[in-house]
Design an enzyme around this catalytic site. Structure first.
Site, PDB file in Angstrom:
ATOM      1  CG  ASP A   1      -1.772   1.232   1.331  1.00 55.13           C
ATOM      2  OD1 ASP A   1      -2.671   1.412   0.498  1.00 55.13           O
ATOM      3  OD2 ASP A   1      -1.520   2.036   2.252  1.00 55.13           O
TER       4      ASP A   1
ATOM      5  CD  GLU B   1      -3.077  -2.269  -1.262  1.00 52.38           C
ATOM      6  OE1 GLU B   1      -3.319  -1.044  -1.309  1.00 52.38           O
ATOM      7  OE2 GLU B   1      -3.391  -2.986  -0.292  1.00 52.38           O
TER       8      GLU B   1
END
Length: 251
Positions: free
Chosen positions: A62, A134
């Site tokens: 992220d 991610e």
């Protein structure tokens, strides 16, 4: 990050190869990639393998994704203010966009799930796809450093980056209509009117009409009123996007 040294079976090796081909990146440490492809339900059901799930990698990914996209937006759009840059980045790095990116490279077919999660459509869930995407960005970063991660992120996310810049990467169409109305105060406001509820309560479909002033512009359907409103708002938003630049009222 320490990983198991277990030898990959042929199916897992094939999954890794498929992902590497889509990323145009070859891992030096394939265990990082395997962890990125592993849902926690698999680890719980196969504790004897001492595998790692992708949740810690998701956390790091992220941050990597946000930095790469934020840097690209900052460097390539020097006239955009901070608020607009933030909105663009948020649209690009959100779960729906990441799920689309994962689906585009057929990532779901490569993920490892426990039996329950697998049987209940785990490979198609947007949250699982987004998290795995991610995690893969983090795995590339740990394996090849920031330059490799930046290249992979920009390659995978490029279509959605461009959609964001052209205003086509929209998920909350009701908010987009509100922003349009604020920019065009001379036009009548928008309002939603629920008109039908079709079927039994446990399996019903809602129908909502969207008006601008007294004119009905669109009818939306969905499994909830919110979904029906978004469906109607999407129709009108797309009409507005295709309208002349002066922003004439949609018909």
């Amino acid at each position: 990050m320490q990983e198991s040294s277990q030898t990959l079976n042929p199916d897992l090796s094939a999954a890794c190869s498929q992902v590497e081909k889509q990323l145009a990146y070859h891992f030096n440490n394939r265990q990082l990639l395997m962890s990125a492809l592993t849902h926690r339900s698999y680890v719980y059901e196969h504790q004897q393998e001492h595998s790692f799930d992708n949740e810690r990698l998701e956390f790091l990914g992220d941050a990597v994704l946000g930095l790469v996209i934020g840097d690209a937006l900052f460097q390539e759009n020097d006239r955009l203010p901070e608020g607009q840059l933030s909105r663009l980045r948020a649209a690009i790095v959100c779960e729906p966009t990441l799920a689309r990116a994962a689906a585009a490279i057929n990532l779901g077919s490569c993920l490892r799930f426990g039996k329950g999660e697998g049987l209940h459509g785990g490979a198609a869930k947007p949250s699982n796809l987004s998290n795995a995407m991610e995690a893969i960005f983090a795995a590339v970063y740990l394996d090849g450093g920031y330059p490799a991660a930046r290249r992979v992120v920009l390659q995978i996310m490029s279509p959605y980056y461009q959609e964001a810049l052209t205003g086509d990467l929209v998920y909350d169409y009701k908010t987009s209509l509100l922003e349009y109305r604020q920019a065009h105060p001379e036009q009548p406001g928008f309002r939603f009117l629920p008109t039908e509820q079709i079927g039994p309560m446990h399996d019903c479909e809602f129908v909502v009409k969207l008006f601008q002033g007294e004119d009905c512009l669109a009818t939306g359907r969905g499994r909830s009123k919110k979904q029906a409103e978004q469906a109607a708002a999407r129709q009108v938003w797309l009409q507005l996007k295709q309208a002349p630049a002066e922003g004439s009222q949609a018909n």
